[in-house]
Design a protein around this motif. Structure first.
Motif, mmCIF file in Angstrom:
data_model
loop_
_atom_site.group_PDB
_atom_site.id
_atom_site.type_symbol
_atom_site.label_atom_id
_atom_site.label_comp_id
_atom_site.label_asym_id
_atom_site.label_seq_id
_atom_site.Cartn_x
_atom_site.Cartn_y
_atom_site.Cartn_z
ATOM 1 N N ARG A 97 4.331 12.922 3.333
ATOM 2 C CA ARG A 97 3.446 13.305 2.193
ATOM 3 C C ARG A 97 2.241 14.083 2.891
ATOM 4 O O ARG A 97 1.800 15.074 2.344
ATOM 5 N N ALA A 109 6.707 2.796 6.144
ATOM 6 C CA ALA A 109 5.820 3.525 5.285
ATOM 7 C C ALA A 109 5.398 4.635 6.015
ATOM 8 O O ALA A 109 4.885 5.711 5.618
ATOM 9 N N GLY A 110 5.168 4.368 7.336
ATOM 10 C CA GLY A 110 4.795 5.442 8.288
ATOM 11 C C GLY A 110 5.402 6.966 8.019
ATOM 12 O O GLY A 110 4.681 7.917 7.967
ATOM 13 N N GLN A 154 9.120 2.140 -2.317
ATOM 14 C CA GLN A 154 9.227 0.990 -1.538
ATOM 15 C C GLN A 154 10.367 0.702 -0.919
ATOM 16 O O GLN A 154 10.858 -0.287 -0.508
ATOM 17 N N LEU A 207 5.925 4.552 0.568
ATOM 18 C CA LEU A 207 4.418 4.393 0.967
ATOM 19 C C LEU A 207 4.087 3.203 1.198
ATOM 20 O O LEU A 207 2.929 3.003 1.492
ATOM 21 N N SER A 208 4.891 2.134 1.248
ATOM 22 C CA SER A 208 4.565 0.717 1.414
ATOM 23 C C SER A 208 5.531 0.031 2.039
ATOM 24 O O SER A 208 6.571 0.719 2.280
ATOM 25 N N GLY A 209 5.115 -1.000 2.932
ATOM 26 C CA GLY A 209 6.136 -1.826 3.632
ATOM 27 C C GLY A 209 6.412 -1.393 4.751
ATOM 28 O O GLY A 209 5.599 -0.507 5.349
ATOM 29 N N GLY A 210 7.334 -1.769 5.505
ATOM 30 C CA GLY A 210 7.239 -1.353 7.027
ATOM 31 C C GLY A 210 7.745 -0.131 7.417
ATOM 32 O O GLY A 210 7.408 0.466 8.453
ATOM 33 N N MET A 239 1.793 3.002 -7.587
ATOM 34 C CA MET A 239 2.963 4.343 -7.602
ATOM 35 C C MET A 239 2.356 5.566 -7.754
ATOM 36 O O MET A 239 3.045 6.463 -7.675
ATOM 37 N N ILE A 275 4.467 8.418 4.544
ATOM 38 C CA ILE A 275 2.986 8.802 4.841
ATOM 39 C C ILE A 275 2.876 10.100 5.304
ATOM 40 O O ILE A 275 2.233 11.046 5.147
#
Lengths: 308, 327, 378
Positions: free
Chosen positions: C44, C37-38, C67, C32-35, C1, C41
């Motif tokens: 960011r 996340a694109g 998440q 930033l994680s999981g399906g 995290m 990211i």
């Protein structure tokens, strides 16, 4: 909105096709549970691994057939590894430990795949020789690839049926479903049997992942929704029964598709359009679970499950 | 090996001491984190009554968690917008009073548990697991389509509800409320386990036929356990909604059901403080592992795997040894 | 995290910049994680690119992963406000997480700059003077699609979106600007991956065009299946299913589709050209509209910091509202409810060499604010 016969037939075909693909997942799951008594939550991850392997190989070689073979091989390999390293220690434990362990595997596989392949969805497409619509006898335009999926699924169903009924392995599987200790006592190598069954189930899941991934999205987490549906299927069909998995899968596929299309129409008869749409959609989402609930209340061990 | 009783006491003392320490060091977020752990522990204790005592593996307990949450959400929403819930045949206003909300949450969860239990207990084994999952999913999809209360977006409740005599927005106060409830429920849980009802339930879990020969009905016992279990988890849901000041369909999701079960398995099934240990450890892992890497789920998964493979009986089992038979 | 990106301050640099010598802490909560996340990211990466390119050394960004869970986002927001004591918050991608976090964060006096989610409630009745949206109001791209459809003469559209608030907003937005008839309207299931049934209905409906909003994997599935079905009607949609990250996964099936966006890599100004080039150099991929939104959010923040510090809330708010920065979209202006007033372009999916990308073909809506500004008063 016209409820023409053509539309209805097309939707039935769609329901059959989505059901058949579910069957590939459910067949592996029901074998694993029936023979090994194992609740495998990681089956969805095997589906995902198959899709990713297919996308990677298709990207490298351009061949869809190679991609499918790679999908089955990768998923089977992952299955064998998982079985030997983790699952083997869990046969003697109760379902709860299996739930926790396979749930942990989902986490590892999902983020592991994202670490290996990145966070964006991958490209996988159906090959040109399978794409495009064909005209069916009644004048319906239907995508050729979906017909191919139905055929592949039925072939697998027939193949599995033959495997179970005509081969030695099939005899061992059926005996193992009945009484695990007995066949061990009779000299069957249980650990090899289990690994084989697990690999077979995994390969089927990987194949489903690749076939479906070609017309859907290849991304992390694609397996979990299918996993839930597959569990619903094997419960409706009865644990351990391939025939049950097929019938259950077709039932679920048809209910899902036809419910989603026709429930909103039904509601429009006595509700105004936007409310009808929302309520109809909502009921359609719940319909598979209502179906499962109804089946279980009528037959507590599923349609073709062992009667207690 | 520590005696389980001492371990339980230690866990509870630590769970109370850490927020106090955080209070004196001006770390309000640690208190919030502890409150989250306590509420998850409460939800898991609820499930454990059905699962550990009754042997009922319910993968749909998020249904009750969500019902409690939405009971809070709906009541508080109507209170903050000054509109009544219902005007005909009699007027029902919203409310922001915690005790009332808890009562409503518990009653509605209890009724839901009764209905779901009556239908589900006709099945056993993995079929029971799946039918409870199905009910959970039905609630999930229903709440997504219920646009009046936010649908998938959920409902925001801007100010925490009132508890007589306390300013509930102060983190330590809200923590104290949740902790007191957890301790109360644990005491009740312990009493139930040792009571005639609990012993009969334990026997029904192991060998139902023997119970029947004595004249007791295992189905009725399991149903009662299921209802109590639903009530407790529903209360936890109401508290969770209050903690986050937000309620959404994810409280009904199967992933939530799975997480509640993970707390129990991680801590130790059928142990009194198993769910508490499991919830606390999970929340801590969630918080600290995130700093290691973007892919921290891999570490979480590996840790859980190691616990399952090498720590049978969960963490409590690891530390306190196997369960001693009741006298 | 916790991926702390610490840019330490030096007194000289702080004094030299002419702004306040106190450092400023930004809390970014994103996925930033999981399906999904694109998207997080991208936001960011765009944000941090701008921070890195500025010559300020006193901005500290704390980044956490939500998440995609609302309760985790709420907890992280509590942490940022109570523990990290951030001055400004940003980052949330999804509207449901935004609704969980933003009202209470702004009520506690924090500034929130949204690089993506723009729910209608926060643009209208529930607006707050500390909330600024740098991307768009959720309906905007759909309204532009409706305007475009009417401008090229589509008279009988078939429209579909998933059955959740953002999906309902999408169809409402399209219908607001679209002047023709509807051949059909479907709400699909959230997370649905098989659209054979819907495509069959489109085929049977006699429509002359299709509008859909299906973000992420849903859109990829729909496009692939649609392209294979032989139904050859023109497709219009918002950029959410045609962004740079998704196009590579869809491939040829997306070619020729018209989608609406407030940004594209070929918008002709110096800031945008530099952004596209430096993003590619830094991250090895083409930026998407999400990355541009993150980039613009950071630059808005930096521009406001030139004249004020969040400790002086009124001055900082005025500085934000002035929006005195070079945006990748050219001139940037806020409306009275702190949502952008901007042109929304129509773009076509094309292939440049090996890469699928978008090309602007026209302006669909000029100087568009949003439909909820009138409900907002603060």
């Amino acid at each position: 909105m016209l409820m023409s016969t053509i539309l209805i037939i097309e939707q039935i075909l769609n329901g059959l096709q989505s059901g058949i693909m579910l069957f590939l997942m459910a067949a592996g799951l029901t074998l694993i549970f029936g023979v090994m008594g194992l609740i495998n939550l990681a089956h969805g991850s095997l589906y995902m691994i198959g899709a990713f392997a297919a996308a990677a190989v298709a990207g490298l070689t351009g061949s869809f057939v190679l991609a499918l073979i790679a999908a089955m091989a990768a998923a089977a390999l992952a299955g064998v590894l998982v079985e030997m390293l983790v699952i083997r220690r869990l046969y003697a434990t109760d379902h709860l430990d299996q739930v926790l362990a396979t749930f942990a595997l989902i986490l590892i596989f999902s983020e592991g795949t994202r670490w290996a392949f990145g966070s964006f969805p991958l490209f996988l497409d159906i090959p040109d020789y399978l794409s495009g619509p064909v005209t069916l006898p009644c004048g319906i335009q239907y995508p050729f690839y979906r017909l191919v999926l139905i055929c592949v699924g039925l072939l697998v169903a027939v193949g599995l049926g033959l495997l179970i009924t005509q081969t030695r392995l099939g005899v061992q599987i059926r005996a193992g479903e009945n009484d695990r200790e007995m066949i061990a006592a009779l000299g069957v190598d249980i650990s090899k049997l289990y690994t084989l069954v697990f690999a077979l189930g995994a390969a089927l899941a990987g194949l489903a992942g690749a076939l479906v991934g070609a017309i859907q999205s290849v991304q992390v987490g694609m397996g979990e929704p299918v996993l839930i549906l597959a569990f619903v299927v094997i419960v409706i069909g009865g644990i351990g029964s391939i025939k049950g998995a097929l019938i259950g899968a077709l039932l679920v596929g048809l209910t899902d598709t036809l419910g989603g299309v026709f429930l909103p129409q039904l509601f429009k008869l006595f509700m105004e359009p936007s409310a009808a749409q929302t309520s109809g959609s909502a009921l359609a989402s719940m319909s598979i679970y209502i179906l499962m609930g109804a089946v279980l209340i009528w037959r507590p061990t599923g349609l073709f499950g062992a009667r207690t | 090996m520590i005696r389980e009783r001492y371990l339980n006491g230690l866990v509870l003392v630590l769970l109370f001491a850490v927020p106090l320490w955080a209070l004196s060091n001006d770390e309000p977020f640690t208190i919030t984190l502890a409150t989250r752990a306590v509420i998850f522990a409460l939800a898991a204790v609820g499930l454990n009554i059905a699962l550990g005592l009754g042997g009922l593996v319910s993968l749909g307990h998020a249904a009750f968690f969500g019902i409690g949450g939405y009971a809070m959400g709906i009541l508080a929403y109507h209170a903050q917008t000054y509109t009544p819930l219902m005007e005909f045949p009699f007027v029902i206003e919203g409310t922001k009073s915690m005790p009332v909300i808890w009562l409503v949450a518990m009653v509605t969860s209890g009724i839901a548990a009764l209905l779901i239990g009556l239908l589900s207990l006709r099945t056993t084994g993995v079929y029971f697991i799946m039918i409870t999952l199905a009910f959970g999913q039905m609630f999930y999809f229903f709440s997504i389509s219920w646009i009046a209360y936010g649908g998938e977006d959920g409902l925001s409740i801007y100010i925490r509800n009132d508890f007589p005599g306390l300013n509930t927005l102060v983190p330590i106060n809200f923590f104290a409320i949740c902790f007191a409830i957890l301790c109360l429920v644990l005491i009740i849980n312990g009493l139930i386990a040792r009571s005639p009802f609990g012993l009969a339930l334990n026997a029904a879990r192991q060998v139902p036929q023997r119970i029947q020969t004595v004249g007791l009905d295992p189905q009725r016992l399991k149903l009662v356990a299921f209802v109590i279990s639903g009530v407790v988890t529903g209360l936890a849901g109401a508290l969770f909604a209050d903690l986050n000041r937000f309620v959404s369909p994810t409280m009904f999701s199967w992933q939530m059901s799975g997480e509640i079960m993970i707390f129990i398995i991680l801590g130790g099934t059928a142990r009194l403080c198993g769910p508490v240990v499991g919830a606390v450890v999970f929340v801590m892992l969630e918080h600290f592992l995130g700093g290691l890497s973007e892919y921290w789920h891999i570490y979480l998964g590996t840790l859980l795997l190691l616990v399952v493979l090498f720590a049978r009986g969960g963490l409590v089992g690891l530390i306190a040894g196997r369960e001693v038979a009741h006298d | 995290m916790k991926l702390k990106s610490l840019i330490l301050s030096t007194a000289l640099a702080a004094l030299a910049s002419g702004a306040s010598a106190e450092s400023i802490k930004v809390g970014m909560i994103t996925t930033l994680s999981g399906g999904g996340a694109g998207l997080g990211i991208d936001v960011r990466d765009g944000f941090m690119l701008a921070i890195g390119q500025s010559d300020r050394t006193d901005i500290e960004v704390v980044i956490e992963d939500d998440q995609r869970k609302p309760d985790v986002a709420v907890q992280l927001a509590d942490k940022m406000i109570q523990s990290e004591k951030v001055d400004v918050m940003t980052g949330i991608i999804w509207s449901n997480l935004a609704m969980a976090v933003i009202p209470s964060a702004t009520a506690q006096g924090k500034f929130y700059l949204s690089p993506n989610a723009g729910p209608s409630a926060l643009a209208g009745k529930a607006c707050h003077e500390n909330y600024f949206n740098v991307a768009w109001q959720n309906d905007n791209l759909h309204e532009a699609a409706g305007a475009y459809a009417s401008s090229v003469g589509y008279k009988n559209s078939f429209i579909l979106a998933p059955n959740y608030p953002a999906g309902q907003d999408a169809l409402t937005g399209y219908k607001r600007m679209y002047e023709g008839e509807l051949a059909g309207q479907i709400f699909t299931k959230l997370g649905q991956t098989d659209y054979a049934a819907e495509i069959a209905q489109i085929r049977a409906s006699g429509a002359d065009s299709v509008f859909f909003f299906l973000p992420g994997g849903m859109g990829i599935s729909f496009l692939k299946q649609y392209a294979d079905s032989g139904v050859d009607l023109p497709v219009v949609g918002p950029a959410f299913s045609f962004d740079q990250g998704i196009l590579q996964a869809v491939g040829d099936a997306a070619l020729g589709v018209i989608n609406t966006s407030q940004w594209n890599k070929d918008i002709d100004n110096a800031t945008n050209a530099a952004f596209v080039e430096t993003f590619q150099v830094e991250y090895g991929r083409l930026p998407s509209l999400y990355a541009s939104q993150g980039f613009d959010t950071a630059n808005l923040l930096i521009s406001a910091l030139e004249t004020a510090h969040p400790d002086d809330a009124d001055a900082f708010r005025a500085a934000l509202k002035a929006a005195n920065f070079d945006s990748t979209r050219g001139d940037f202006e806020f409306g009275p409810n702190h949502h952008p007033i901007q042109d929304i372009y129509a773009r076509e999916v094309i292939k440049e060499g090996d890469v699928y990308t978008n090309k602007i073909i026209g302006v669909a809506l000029e100087n568009r604010g949003d439909a909820y500004a009138a409900d907002c008063s603060f």
